[in-house]
Structures are given as C-alpha cells and as structure tokens.
Design a protein around this motif. Sequence first.
Motif, PDB file in Angstrom:
ATOM      1  N   GLU A  29    -110.254 -52.596 -13.699  1.00 25.04           N
ATOM      2  CA  GLU A  29    -109.393 -51.495 -13.274  1.00 25.04           C
ATOM      3  C   GLU A  29    -110.215 -50.250 -12.958  1.00 25.04           C
ATOM      4  N   ARG A  30    -111.258 -50.014 -13.717  1.00 25.87           N
ATOM      5  CA  ARG A  30    -112.143 -48.873 -13.447  1.00 25.87           C
ATOM      6  C   ARG A  30    -112.829 -49.049 -12.099  1.00 25.87           C
ATOM      7  N   THR A  31    -113.260 -50.259 -11.801  1.00 28.13           N
ATOM      8  CA  THR A  31    -113.894 -50.536 -10.512  1.00 28.13           C
ATOM      9  C   THR A  31    -112.920 -50.295  -9.363  1.00 28.13           C
ATOM     10  N   LEU A  32    -111.694 -50.760  -9.506  1.00 29.64           N
ATOM     11  CA  LEU A  32    -110.686 -50.531  -8.469  1.00 29.64           C
ATOM     12  C   LEU A  32    -110.423 -49.033  -8.288  1.00 29.64           C
ATOM     13  N   LEU A  39    -112.373 -44.567  -0.603  1.00 29.80           N
ATOM     14  CA  LEU A  39    -111.888 -45.034   0.693  1.00 29.80           C
ATOM     15  C   LEU A  39    -111.478 -43.828   1.538  1.00 29.80           C
ATOM     16  N   PRO A  40    -112.017 -43.699   2.745  1.00 24.00           N
ATOM     17  CA  PRO A  40    -111.671 -42.554   3.582  1.00 24.00           C
ATOM     18  C   PRO A  40    -110.273 -42.706   4.175  1.00 24.00           C
ATOM     19  N   PRO A  41    -109.700 -41.623   4.694  1.00 22.12           N
ATOM     20  CA  PRO A  41    -108.417 -41.755   5.391  1.00 22.12           C
ATOM     21  C   PRO A  41    -108.551 -42.737   6.552  1.00 22.12           C
ATOM     22  N   GLY A  61    -103.479 -52.022   0.583  1.00 24.49           N
ATOM     23  CA  GLY A  61    -102.393 -51.085   0.832  1.00 24.49           C
ATOM     24  C   GLY A  61    -102.844 -49.650   0.971  1.00 24.49           C
ATOM     25  N   HIS A  62    -104.098 -49.359   0.621  1.00 30.72           N
ATOM     26  CA  HIS A  62    -104.647 -48.009   0.721  1.00 30.72           C
ATOM     27  C   HIS A  62    -105.520 -47.850   1.970  1.00 30.72           C
ATOM     28  N   THR A  63    -105.444 -48.792   2.899  1.00 32.76           N
ATOM     29  CA  THR A  63    -106.296 -48.778   4.087  1.00 32.76           C
ATOM     30  C   THR A  63    -105.450 -48.944   5.344  1.00 32.76           C
TER      31      THR A  63
END
Length: 212
Positions: A29-32, A39-41, A61-63
């Motif tokens: 979880e720390r790595t994630l 991660l850039p916009p 989902g964050h990309t």
Amino acid sequence: MSLANDARFWDRTSRRYAKSAVADPAGYERTLERTRALLPPHARVLELGCGTGTTALRLAGHTDTYLATDISEGMIAIAEERLAASPVPGLALRAATAEMLASEASRFNVVLGFNYLHLVRDLPGTLRCIHALLETQGLFISKTPCLGDMNPLLRLALLPAMHAIGLAPHAGVFRADELGKHLQAAGFEVLATENHATKGGENRPWIAARKT
C-alpha cells in the motif's frame, strides 16, 4: 535458457501465482501511495511485468491511459479476466516485453516495473529500452529484489538449485548500489530510493528515476 523458457515458466505457474497473497500488504500500500503521488496529470503509463494485473487495476484509474504488459500470455489472460470483472477506463493489457515495445512509436511519461528488473536477462539493455520508451523528463518507477544484498545461501545455493529443476525462473543478482549505477549508465537520474517493507529484512528498494 531463453525468453521463451521464461514465458513458459510464468504461463505454467500463472494460476497458482494469481491465488498467492501479497506478502507485505502494508508495504504494498505504501508503494501504491508513493507511486500514485508521482503520476503527472493526464499520465500515459506503461507497466512492465504486470503479472495478473493487480497493480494495474489499482493505479489505472488515476491515469489517462495505462498499458499493462507481461512476457506471459497466461498472466495476461488472468489480468483480462479481472479487468472484465472490474472494468477500468483507459486500461489495456498486452503480452509484450520492453524490447518489443521500444521498436514501436508509442512513448510514455511514466514506466513502472515492480518485481521486474531482477527477472530480465539483460539488465543494462532493458534499462536502455525503458529509457527509449519514455518521453523527455519521463519517470521510471521500480521496486525489485536486490538479491545481491540478501542471504548468500538463498542466492548462491537455493535459487540456482530451484532454477535448475524448473521451480524458479531466471533471476539476476545485483546489489541496490549496483542497480543505481546501472540506472545512471542508462541515462537516468535517481530521485528517490525508499524501503517500503514493514516486516522482514528484505532488500526490495522502491526507486523513482527521471530520464535525463
């Protein structure tokens, strides 16, 4: 032994691998968390060695786009099953290697490789391919066992014996400081090196490096 042998090993073990639990959930979880923060916009991400897609399903989902790849068709098949059950927009899956992708036109602003670098057969060559896959100032984020810093009995006796009888894949042996030097030689600036393990004495550093 060859890349084809490596692919067959992972194909053969893919279903068993899919059932295995994360050894250090808090460390994972720390790595994630740390990876997601970098991660850039509008990130365009490539993950190498994605296995059965666990990390891809958590991060995609964050990309804007996320291409998750693995050498094993069996691993990708399981990842596709998981994606079908829990669709994530922008996530694509493909059986491929860094070397295959480097000859294509697509470029990314982030490349991920978790539990990956120790499994490649030509570490300097693979790092050069990753460098080529990144846009200028792109990030390479990795977390991989540095077997050279681990128990000598494991790396000098147990792993070679298991590999010889087909119970373990090819595994490269290097120390964390050697990995840093390989990254620099391939054209990366190491921005951060962290230990996310919350139990045990493993040496599996999380490294963020920028293409220079």
